[in-house]
Write an enzyme that holds these catalytic residues in place. Structure first.
Site, PDB file in Angstrom:
ATOM      1  N   LYS A  13     -27.462 -15.421  15.544  1.00  0.00           N
ATOM      2  CA  LYS A  13     -27.508 -13.990  14.914  1.00  0.00           C
ATOM      3  C   LYS A  13     -28.934 -13.118  15.664  1.00  0.00           C
ATOM      4  CE  LYS A  13     -28.195 -14.641  10.740  1.00  0.00           C
ATOM      5  NZ  LYS A  13     -28.238 -16.026  10.268  1.00  0.00           N
ATOM      6  N   ARG A  88     -28.218 -11.539   1.871  1.00  0.00           N
ATOM      7  CA  ARG A  88     -27.947 -12.822   2.026  1.00  0.00           C
ATOM      8  C   ARG A  88     -27.547 -13.649   0.606  1.00  0.00           C
ATOM      9  NH1 ARG A  88     -31.501 -14.669   6.209  1.00  0.00           N
ATOM     10  NH2 ARG A  88     -31.449 -16.895   6.775  1.00  0.00           N
ATOM     11  N   ARG A 127     -34.511 -25.557  19.526  1.00  0.00           N
ATOM     12  CA  ARG A 127     -35.161 -24.263  19.554  1.00  0.00           C
ATOM     13  C   ARG A 127     -36.713 -24.109  19.381  1.00  0.00           C
ATOM     14  NH1 ARG A 127     -32.739 -19.896  15.121  1.00  0.00           N
ATOM     15  NH2 ARG A 127     -33.842 -20.720  13.360  1.00  0.00           N
ATOM     16  N   ARG A 160     -40.672 -23.259  14.584  1.00  0.00           N
ATOM     17  CA  ARG A 160     -40.812 -22.594  13.335  1.00  0.00           C
ATOM     18  C   ARG A 160     -40.760 -23.875  12.243  1.00  0.00           C
ATOM     19  NH1 ARG A 160     -35.915 -18.470  12.691  1.00  0.00           N
ATOM     20  NH2 ARG A 160     -35.810 -19.599  10.609  1.00  0.00           N
ATOM     21  N   ARG A 171     -31.222 -25.635   4.325  1.00  0.00           N
ATOM     22  CA  ARG A 171     -30.763 -24.096   4.770  1.00  0.00           C
ATOM     23  C   ARG A 171     -29.389 -23.980   4.808  1.00  0.00           C
ATOM     24  NH1 ARG A 171     -34.516 -23.520   9.797  1.00  0.00           N
ATOM     25  NH2 ARG A 171     -33.210 -21.561  10.060  1.00  0.00           N
TER      26      ARG A 171
HETATM   27  P1  ADP Z   1     -32.246 -18.356   9.901  1.00  0.00           P
HETATM   28  O1  ADP Z   1     -30.946 -17.337  10.248  1.00  0.00           O
HETATM   29  O2  ADP Z   1     -32.196 -18.976  11.054  1.00  0.00           O
HETATM   30  O3  ADP Z   1     -32.404 -18.878   8.813  1.00  0.00           O
HETATM   31  P2  ADP Z   1     -34.311 -16.333   9.294  1.00  0.00           P
HETATM   32  O4  ADP Z   1     -35.081 -15.870  10.225  1.00  0.00           O
HETATM   33  O5  ADP Z   1     -32.748 -15.292   9.118  1.00  0.00           O
HETATM   34  O6  ADP Z   1     -33.445 -17.585   9.639  1.00  0.00           O
HETATM   35  O7  ADP Z   1     -34.614 -16.651   7.954  1.00  0.00           O
HETATM   36  C1  ADP Z   1     -35.645 -17.625   7.754  1.00  0.00           C
HETATM   37  C2  ADP Z   1     -36.060 -17.711   6.048  1.00  0.00           C
HETATM   38  O8  ADP Z   1     -36.728 -16.557   5.589  1.00  0.00           O
HETATM   39  C3  ADP Z   1     -34.915 -18.285   5.174  1.00  0.00           C
HETATM   40  O9  ADP Z   1     -34.571 -19.568   5.177  1.00  0.00           O
HETATM   41  C4  ADP Z   1     -35.378 -17.629   3.834  1.00  0.00           C
HETATM   42  O10 ADP Z   1     -36.434 -18.440   3.431  1.00  0.00           O
HETATM   43  C5  ADP Z   1     -36.008 -16.433   4.212  1.00  0.00           C
HETATM   44  N1  ADP Z   1     -35.393 -14.960   4.394  1.00  0.00           N
HETATM   45  C6  ADP Z   1     -34.844 -14.441   5.386  1.00  0.00           C
HETATM   46  N2  ADP Z   1     -34.002 -13.452   5.219  1.00  0.00           N
HETATM   47  C7  ADP Z   1     -34.092 -13.406   3.584  1.00  0.00           C
HETATM   48  C8  ADP Z   1     -33.053 -12.760   2.740  1.00  0.00           C
HETATM   49  N3  ADP Z   1     -32.357 -11.689   2.894  1.00  0.00           N
HETATM   50  N4  ADP Z   1     -33.123 -13.260   1.386  1.00  0.00           N
HETATM   51  C9  ADP Z   1     -33.946 -14.303   1.125  1.00  0.00           C
HETATM   52  N5  ADP Z   1     -34.635 -15.008   1.704  1.00  0.00           N
HETATM   53  C10 ADP Z   1     -34.654 -14.572   3.259  1.00  0.00           C
END
Ligand code: ADP
Length: 212
Positions: A13, A88, A127, A160, A171
């Site tokens: 994404k 989300r 990654r 990360r 996750r």
């Molecule tokens: P990925 O898509 O690889 O999981 P992101 O960078 O989108 O990585 O998100 C990393 C973390 O940030 C998530 O696991 C969560 O803890 C938090 N997070 C990101 N966006 C949201 C959201 N919209 N609602 C709640 N938590 C979020």
């Protein structure tokens, strides 16, 4: 162009989001990037979010919704936007629809990228990301003693905290339980486009462009 990108962690994404935002010259809103920046500066918001992000749980809806409302106070989203990692949960999606209605804006398309779970785990464990611009790299593309530096902005690359195999499994479960229902939510609104996430970055990008 007003778009939402959906998909499990590791489907690509973030990478595609950057390409799409550049192509259409629209702001890229990544809640993950915003949260990581807040955590690294140890702001009040960052301190509240830290534990959730590092253990692969979702940050509570009210915190994320507040963040998005702040973002959307500026006019820069009128001409378009690309949401990456938000909404989300159904609660976030419903509130986002409300917010957009108040601002007299609509969503043009929701792109759902998918790949199988083993490939996701393989990709995420391999990654590393730039600590400043969040560009994603493959660990296997570097020699063992090579300097891990971003070819875009020159900053250091890092793994990360939530990219360990244990946290990834968590996750993925969180994704299935809380985010996957959004696929149906947007399908029912006639906005959904499914895109196969297996292939090169450019192949996937072309697939996305063909749906817009
Ligand atoms: P990925 O898509 O690889 O999981 P992101 O960078 O989108 O990585 O998100 C990393 C973390 O940030 C998530 O696991 C969560 O803890 C938090 N997070 C990101 N966006 C949201 C959201 N919209 N609602 C709640 N938590 C979020």
């Amino acid at each position: 162009m007003r778009l939402i990108l959906l998909g499990a962690p590791g489907v690509g994404k973030g990478t595609q989001a950057r390409k799409i935002a550049l192509e259409f010259n629209i702001p890229h809103v990544s809640t993950g990037d915003i949260l990581r920046a807040e955590i690294s500066s140890q702001s009040i918001l960052g301190r509240k979010a830290e534990e959730f992000v590092h253990t692969g749980k979702l940050v509570p809806d009210e915190i994320v919704l507040q963040m998005i409302k702040e973002e959307f106070k500026t006019d820069k989203f009128k001409a378009g936007f690309l949401m990456d990692g938000f909404p989300r949960t159904l609660e976030q999606a419903e509130n986002f629809s409300k917010l957009l209605k108040e601002l007299n804006l609509n969503i043009n398309k929701v792109i759902n990228i998918s790949i199988d779970e083993n490939e996701i785990i393989r990709r995420i464990t391999n990654r590393i990301v730039c600590k400043d611009c969040e560009k994603v790299f493959k660990l296997s593309d570097f020699e063992e003693d090579e300097n891990l530096k971003c070819d875009f902005c020159g900053s250091e690359l890092y793994k990360r905290k939530d990219d360990s195999e244990e946290v990834i499994k968590n996750r993925l479960e969180v994704y299935k339980a809380q985010t996957e229902p959004l696929v149906e939510f947007y399908k029912n609104q006639g906005l959904l486009e499914n895109v196969d996430g297996l292939g090169t970055e450019n192949e996937i990008f072309e697939r996305i462009l063909a749906r817009l």
